[in-house]
Design an enzyme around this catalytic site. Structure first.
Site, PDB file in Angstrom:
ATOM      1  N   ALA A 249       5.502   2.366   1.570  1.00 21.61           N
ATOM      2  CA  ALA A 249       5.155   3.822   1.062  1.00 21.61           C
ATOM      3  C   ALA A 249       3.795   4.017   0.964  1.00 21.61           C
ATOM      4  O   ALA A 249       3.955   5.316   0.456  1.00 21.61           O
ATOM      5  CB  ALA A 249       5.886   4.014  -0.398  1.00 21.61           C
ATOM      6  N   ALA A 250       3.020   3.262   0.815  1.00 24.05           N
ATOM      7  CA  ALA A 250       1.678   4.505   1.215  1.00 24.05           C
ATOM      8  C   ALA A 250       1.570   5.247   2.290  1.00 24.05           C
ATOM      9  O   ALA A 250       0.839   5.971   2.310  1.00 24.05           O
ATOM     10  CB  ALA A 250       0.590   2.989   2.681  1.00 24.05           C
ATOM     11  N   GLY A 251       2.318   5.204   3.304  1.00 19.54           N
ATOM     12  CA  GLY A 251       2.514   6.393   4.307  1.00 19.54           C
ATOM     13  C   GLY A 251       3.578   7.457   3.506  1.00 19.54           C
ATOM     14  O   GLY A 251       2.676   8.683   3.887  1.00 19.54           O
ATOM     15  N   ASP A 252       4.314   7.240   2.764  1.00 17.62           N
ATOM     16  CA  ASP A 252       5.083   8.391   2.179  1.00 17.62           C
ATOM     17  C   ASP A 252       4.088   9.057   0.932  1.00 17.62           C
ATOM     18  O   ASP A 252       3.428  10.375   0.540  1.00 17.62           O
ATOM     19  CB  ASP A 252       6.482   7.461   1.103  1.00 17.62           C
ATOM     20  CG  ASP A 252       6.771   6.611   2.792  1.00 17.62           C
ATOM     21  OD1 ASP A 252       7.178   7.145   3.427  1.00 17.62           O
ATOM     22  OD2 ASP A 252       7.709   5.923   1.687  1.00 17.62           O
TER      23      ASP A 252
HETATM   24  O1  RIB Z   1       8.345   4.302   3.633  1.00 18.05           O
HETATM   25  C1  RIB Z   1       8.822   2.956   2.336  1.00 18.05           C
HETATM   26  C2  RIB Z   1      10.199   3.026   2.644  1.00 18.05           C
HETATM   27  O2  RIB Z   1      10.681   3.402   3.985  1.00 18.05           O
HETATM   28  C3  RIB Z   1      10.927   2.287   1.990  1.00 18.05           C
HETATM   29  O3  RIB Z   1      11.121   2.644   0.491  1.00 18.05           O
HETATM   30  C4  RIB Z   1      12.542   2.191   2.275  1.00 18.05           C
HETATM   31  O4  RIB Z   1      12.905   2.085   2.282  1.00 18.05           O
HETATM   32  C5  RIB Z   1      12.255   2.715   4.344  1.00 18.05           C
HETATM   33  O5  RIB Z   1      13.068   4.263   4.008  1.00 18.05           O
END
Ligand code: RIB
Length: 306
Positions: A249-252
């Site tokens: 989730a770093a990119g998110d």
């Molecule tokens: O970017 C991280 C996400 O990638 C995770 O939460 C997983 O669900 C995938 O979609």
């Protein structure tokens, strides 16, 4: 204003392991957890925790994972009124292995994310006017992501695309709909058909995306920072110091934080600082949504920098 996020919700099935397995190898892991994730949902939580109104559009299956995802998102302040429940399939699943050095491997079973379609675009169109940005990722069908980007452009709303996972075919028309593109190294290599080994390679790659019609490009390079190509030119920003526990989730976190900063009318450079700080904080903790920082944590982190 507010941000629309159009994309995926997953339940992450996470196993900790001493290292990532080789093909065909069986490894003994340790802890197992189910953690709400999915790139769309994670971006929505990232933006909501940083004080933006985050309105998530997507689909879950008619199962317990879907209910768990939605209630977790609601508890984080994400607006979930436009998440459809699709009884014909299961909630998206991400099978994740996290190694002790923080690296991960992710395999997806799209489930309801694969059913996101025109009916969801109709709902999105009603909510876009007045929003500051539409955040997109590619865990939903790419033709629907393009339709969402067209709807945003027609409504005068900025489109921010994290092209993850990178598709085999990326239609050229999509580039011209994107205001901010945020590929990581692997995604940039796949989209452009090049290899990126050095910062100079990354600079060239970012410029290539600009030539394809993208307004602003942020190539994320993990501990090597980011390369930004925009109307001012191209620049490399180093990453902020952190201890890597889990890169999930770093990119998110980066995308959600950039969108939240712009939504709050901060300048572009401040948005990039928020993105880097959110990424650094997220990789220092385990899991997807639980690792995303609050506004207080982010400000404290930025103030602690030399
Ligand atoms: O970017 C991280 C996400 O990638 C995770 O939460 C997983 O669900 C995938 O979609």
């Amino acid at each position: 204003m507010g941000i629309c996020i159009f994309g995926s919700l997953n339940m992450d099935l996470v196993v900790q392991a001493p290292r990532l397995p080789k093909p065909g190898e069986t490894l003994s892991g340790s802890k197992f957890e189910t953690i709400p994730g999915g790139k769309g949902a994670n971006q929505a939580v990232a933006a909501a925790r940083l004080g933006s109104q985050a309105h998530l559009f997507g689909r879950v299956g008619g199962d317990g994972f879907g209910q768990q995802s939605i209630s977790s998102l609601r508890s984080q302040g994400v607006v979930c009124d436009d998440i459809a429940i699709d009884d014909s399939t299961h909630t998206g699943i991400a099978s994740i292995i996290v190694a002790s050095n923080g690296a991960n491997q992710i395999v997806l079973a799209a489930g309801a994310n694969g059913q996101v379609g025109e009916v969801d675009i109709d709902r999105l169109q009603n909510k876009l006017p007045g929003m500051s940005a539409l955040l997109l990722q590619l865990e939903i069908p790419i033709d629907i992501a393009i339709a969402a980007a067209k709807a945003a452009q027609a409504a005068g709303v900025n489109v921010i695309l994290d092209p993850a996972p990178a598709p085999i075919q990326f239609p050229l028309e999509f580039y011209r709909l994107i205001d901010i593109l945020t590929p990581n190294q692997t995604e940039a290599e796949q989209l452009l058909g090049v290899e990126i080994h050095t910062i100079d390679d990354a600079i060239q790659a970012a410029q290539q995306f600009r030539q394809k019609g993208v307004q602003r490009v942020v190539l994320t390079l993990g501990e090597q920072g980011i390369v930004v190509a925009d109307e001012q030119g191209v620049i490399h920003w180093p990453s902020y110091p952190t201890t890597v526990v889990d890169t999930t989730a770093a990119g998110d976190a980066f995308n959600g934080a950039v969108a939240a900063a712009l939504d709050r009318q901060h300048p572009w450079t401040t948005a990039l600082q928020w993105g880097l700080a959110a990424g650094a904080l997220t990789v220092s903790r385990s899991g997807a949504q639980p690792s995303l920082p609050s506004q207080t944590e982010l400000f404290r982190f930025l103030q602690s920098l030399p």
